[in-house]
Design a protein around this motif. Structure first.
Motif, mmCIF file in Angstrom:
data_model
loop_
_atom_site.group_PDB
_atom_site.id
_atom_site.type_symbol
_atom_site.label_atom_id
_atom_site.label_comp_id
_atom_site.label_asym_id
_atom_site.label_seq_id
_atom_site.Cartn_x
_atom_site.Cartn_y
_atom_site.Cartn_z
ATOM 1 N N LEU A 172 17.977 36.643 -8.517
ATOM 2 C CA LEU A 172 19.336 37.050 -8.100
ATOM 3 C C LEU A 172 19.519 36.271 -6.601
ATOM 4 C CD1 LEU A 172 18.842 40.792 -8.429
ATOM 5 C CD2 LEU A 172 20.239 39.282 -9.723
ATOM 6 N N ILE A 173 18.699 35.843 -6.021
ATOM 7 C CA ILE A 173 18.830 35.208 -4.912
ATOM 8 C C ILE A 173 19.473 33.772 -5.305
ATOM 9 C CG2 ILE A 173 17.803 34.031 -2.731
ATOM 10 C CD1 ILE A 173 16.192 36.786 -2.800
ATOM 11 N N SER A 174 18.612 33.020 -5.948
ATOM 12 C CA SER A 174 18.979 31.606 -6.371
ATOM 13 C C SER A 174 20.428 31.605 -7.177
ATOM 14 C CB SER A 174 17.882 30.936 -7.167
ATOM 15 O OG SER A 174 17.579 31.804 -8.472
ATOM 16 N N GLN A 175 20.597 32.607 -8.000
ATOM 17 C CA GLN A 175 21.852 32.684 -8.825
ATOM 18 C C GLN A 175 22.872 32.590 -7.981
ATOM 19 O OE1 GLN A 175 22.016 31.696 -11.748
ATOM 20 N NE2 GLN A 175 20.799 32.729 -13.137
ATOM 21 N N LEU A 176 23.031 33.281 -6.829
ATOM 22 C CA LEU A 176 23.879 33.675 -5.911
ATOM 23 C C LEU A 176 24.350 32.202 -5.390
ATOM 24 C CD1 LEU A 176 25.830 35.343 -4.016
ATOM 25 C CD2 LEU A 176 24.053 35.431 -2.493
ATOM 26 N N ILE A 177 23.359 31.382 -5.045
ATOM 27 C CA ILE A 177 23.757 30.183 -4.474
ATOM 28 C C ILE A 177 24.228 29.152 -5.516
ATOM 29 C CG2 ILE A 177 22.520 28.130 -3.477
ATOM 30 C CD1 ILE A 177 20.595 29.802 -1.953
ATOM 31 N N ASP A 178 23.426 29.174 -6.704
ATOM 32 C CA ASP A 178 23.923 28.453 -7.774
ATOM 33 C C ASP A 178 25.442 28.774 -8.221
ATOM 34 O OD1 ASP A 178 22.939 26.777 -10.301
ATOM 35 O OD2 ASP A 178 24.207 28.287 -11.029
ATOM 36 N N SER A 179 25.638 30.034 -8.176
ATOM 37 C CA SER A 179 27.177 30.255 -8.672
ATOM 38 C C SER A 179 28.329 29.794 -7.757
ATOM 39 C CB SER A 179 27.289 31.838 -8.679
ATOM 40 O OG SER A 179 26.399 32.379 -9.687
ATOM 41 N N PHE A 180 28.000 29.814 -6.464
ATOM 42 C CA PHE A 180 28.998 29.246 -5.420
ATOM 43 C C PHE A 180 29.096 27.779 -5.437
ATOM 44 C CE2 PHE A 180 29.061 33.840 -4.827
ATOM 45 C CZ PHE A 180 30.351 34.180 -4.085
ATOM 46 N N VAL A 181 27.752 27.291 -5.144
ATOM 47 C CA VAL A 181 27.703 25.836 -5.075
ATOM 48 C C VAL A 181 28.564 25.053 -6.155
ATOM 49 C CG1 VAL A 181 26.373 23.814 -4.623
ATOM 50 C CG2 VAL A 181 25.799 25.805 -3.537
ATOM 51 N N VAL A 182 27.967 25.103 -7.267
ATOM 52 C CA VAL A 182 28.535 24.381 -8.377
ATOM 53 C C VAL A 182 30.228 24.403 -8.595
ATOM 54 C CG1 VAL A 182 28.177 26.122 -10.222
ATOM 55 C CG2 VAL A 182 28.479 23.813 -11.003
ATOM 56 N N LEU A 183 30.718 25.565 -8.520
ATOM 57 C CA LEU A 183 32.226 25.695 -8.548
ATOM 58 C C LEU A 183 32.974 25.313 -7.304
ATOM 59 C CD1 LEU A 183 32.427 29.141 -10.399
ATOM 60 C CD2 LEU A 183 32.722 27.045 -11.406
ATOM 61 N N PHE A 184 32.289 25.644 -6.209
ATOM 62 C CA PHE A 184 32.812 25.093 -4.745
ATOM 63 C C PHE A 184 33.083 23.478 -4.922
ATOM 64 C CE2 PHE A 184 32.913 23.577 -0.546
ATOM 65 C CZ PHE A 184 34.145 24.354 0.009
ATOM 66 N N ILE A 185 31.991 22.655 -5.320
ATOM 67 C CA ILE A 185 32.089 21.316 -5.468
ATOM 68 C C ILE A 185 33.013 20.693 -6.480
ATOM 69 C CG2 ILE A 185 30.513 19.218 -5.693
ATOM 70 C CD1 ILE A 185 28.217 20.623 -4.477
ATOM 71 N N LEU B 217 25.799 31.464 -20.057
ATOM 72 C CA LEU B 217 25.035 31.914 -21.340
ATOM 73 C C LEU B 217 23.483 31.432 -21.062
ATOM 74 C CD1 LEU B 217 27.581 31.077 -24.110
ATOM 75 C CD2 LEU B 217 27.237 33.233 -22.984
ATOM 76 N N LEU B 218 23.116 30.298 -20.570
ATOM 77 C CA LEU B 218 21.941 29.966 -20.846
ATOM 78 C C LEU B 218 21.312 29.669 -19.145
ATOM 79 C CD1 LEU B 218 22.119 26.868 -23.274
ATOM 80 C CD2 LEU B 218 21.075 29.336 -23.602
ATOM 81 N N TRP B 219 21.924 29.858 -18.248
ATOM 82 C CA TRP B 219 21.396 29.567 -17.009
ATOM 83 C C TRP B 219 20.145 30.732 -16.816
ATOM 84 C CZ3 TRP B 219 20.408 25.316 -15.299
ATOM 85 C CH2 TRP B 219 21.324 24.127 -15.205
ATOM 86 N N PRO B 220 20.732 31.818 -17.087
ATOM 87 C CA PRO B 220 19.567 33.113 -16.772
ATOM 88 C C PRO B 220 18.207 32.590 -17.474
ATOM 89 C CG PRO B 220 21.474 33.991 -17.235
ATOM 90 C CD PRO B 220 21.886 32.778 -17.668
ATOM 91 N N VAL B 221 18.218 31.884 -18.759
ATOM 92 C CA VAL B 221 17.079 31.719 -19.492
ATOM 93 C C VAL B 221 16.462 30.428 -18.780
ATOM 94 C CG1 VAL B 221 16.040 30.809 -21.460
ATOM 95 C CG2 VAL B 221 18.208 32.087 -21.445
ATOM 96 N N VAL B 222 17.224 29.530 -18.034
ATOM 97 C CA VAL B 222 16.501 28.519 -17.376
ATOM 98 C C VAL B 222 15.726 29.143 -16.123
ATOM 99 C CG1 VAL B 222 16.937 26.496 -15.583
ATOM 100 C CG2 VAL B 222 18.088 26.821 -17.843
ATOM 101 N N PHE B 223 16.352 30.149 -15.391
ATOM 102 C CA PHE B 223 15.631 30.883 -14.277
ATOM 103 C C PHE B 223 14.485 31.448 -14.442
ATOM 104 C CE2 PHE B 223 19.654 29.164 -12.139
ATOM 105 C CZ PHE B 223 19.034 28.602 -10.830
ATOM 106 N N ILE B 224 14.390 32.416 -15.691
ATOM 107 C CA ILE B 224 13.455 32.976 -16.120
ATOM 108 C C ILE B 224 12.243 32.161 -16.530
ATOM 109 C CG2 ILE B 224 12.623 34.225 -18.201
ATOM 110 C CD1 ILE B 224 15.123 35.875 -18.436
ATOM 111 N N MET B 225 12.534 31.034 -17.041
ATOM 112 C CA MET B 225 11.529 29.967 -17.577
ATOM 113 C C MET B 225 10.870 29.290 -15.962
ATOM 114 S SD MET B 225 11.074 29.690 -20.550
ATOM 115 C CE MET B 225 10.940 31.338 -20.546
#
Length: 265
Positions: A182-195, A65-73
């Motif tokens: 979009l590029i950074s969120q792709l990495i973020d989405s996979f790294v956090v859940l995988f670890i 809900l909030l990570w898109p706001v972080v990446f916009i900032m």
């Protein structure tokens, strides 16, 4: 002295953007322990997406809900204060997140008052202290995964943003802002859940809690990214709106000077 600092518009703007950035990053970390159903929340029928041979719905971490706001900032700060500004705030946010969870660690180990434990029995919570521990006492593996994803995602976002801007110049704000997100969120989405939910529990799981199979991890990663992708596109007009506010606040000449310095740095 403080009054003089706050009269300086670029400094005041940096303080405001920093506060929004850090607050959203910290809150996203805290609420991210919850997995929610987007369809049920919106009162919609399950989407029943077929991913990797199985059917899944939009079950996501509340942090999305909030990570898109972080990446916009991140992109706004990157535009006006450059890589150094984003790196400074990313490291500060990471430090404050670790600090917050250290405080949580000690707080959940405080001996609860007797009345506190049973204070919410009528609300369906038989043991408030255990509920408190489960919500604030997220495992260290989740924190490690989330912080790793956050820092890697920030570095990728900054790099992609500047690479795109070098090609497009001052034009096409949407491309560098939304594209880098979009590029950074792709990495973020996979790294956090995988670890946090696949690698971590297989290394350390003293309580024998549910361990996510790889297919579930990948499907939730894909679903989280689809959501983030859609939100990033939908928030593109917001980026232009924020840029407009900043340009009017700083003045065209000052804004242009800051953007040029940001690129040079």
């Amino acid at each position: 002295m403080i009054i003089n600092i706050l009269k300086d518009k670029p400094t005041k703007l940096f303080v405001i953007l920093s506060g929004i950035f850090v607050a959203n990053a910290l809150i996203a970390e805290i609420i991210g322990v919850k997995i929610f159903s987007l369809e049920a929340t919106l009162g919609l029928a399950p989407t029943n997406l077929k991913i990797f041979g199985d059917v899944y719905n939009f079950s996501m971490t509340a942090g999305v809900l909030l990570w898109p706001v972080v990446f916009i900032m991140t992109d706004i700060i990157n535009e006006y204060y450059g890589m150094k500004g984003v790196r400074f705030l990313s490291m500060m946010a990471a430090f404050l997140i670790v600090f917050a969870f250290l405080i949580f660690f000690w707080a959940i180990r405080l001996t609860p008052a007797d009345f506190f434990v049973s204070s919410k029995v009528n609300s369906g919570v038989p043991d408030m202290d255990k509920a408190y521990q489960q919500i604030l006492g997220q495992s260290s593996l989740i924190i490690i995964g989330s912080l790793t994803a956050f820092l890697v995602g920030q570095l990728v976002d900054v790099f992609a943003f500047h690479r795109i801007k070098k090609v497009t110049g001052e034009k096409k704000i949407w491309l560098r802002a939304t594209g880098s997100t979009l590029i950074s969120q792709l990495i973020d989405s996979f790294v956090v859940l995988f670890i946090a939910f696949y690698l971590g529990p297989r290394i350390y799981n003293p309580n024998g809690d549910f361990v996510w199979p790889l297919s579930l991890v990948l499907s939730v990663c894909v679903i989280n990214y689809i959501y983030k992708f859609a939100v990033a596109i939908l928030l593109t007009p917001v980026i232009y709106w924020i840029h407009g506010i900043i340009e009017r606040y700083l003045g065209h000449n000052k804004a242009a000077e800051m953007k040029q310095m940001a690129m040079n740095n």
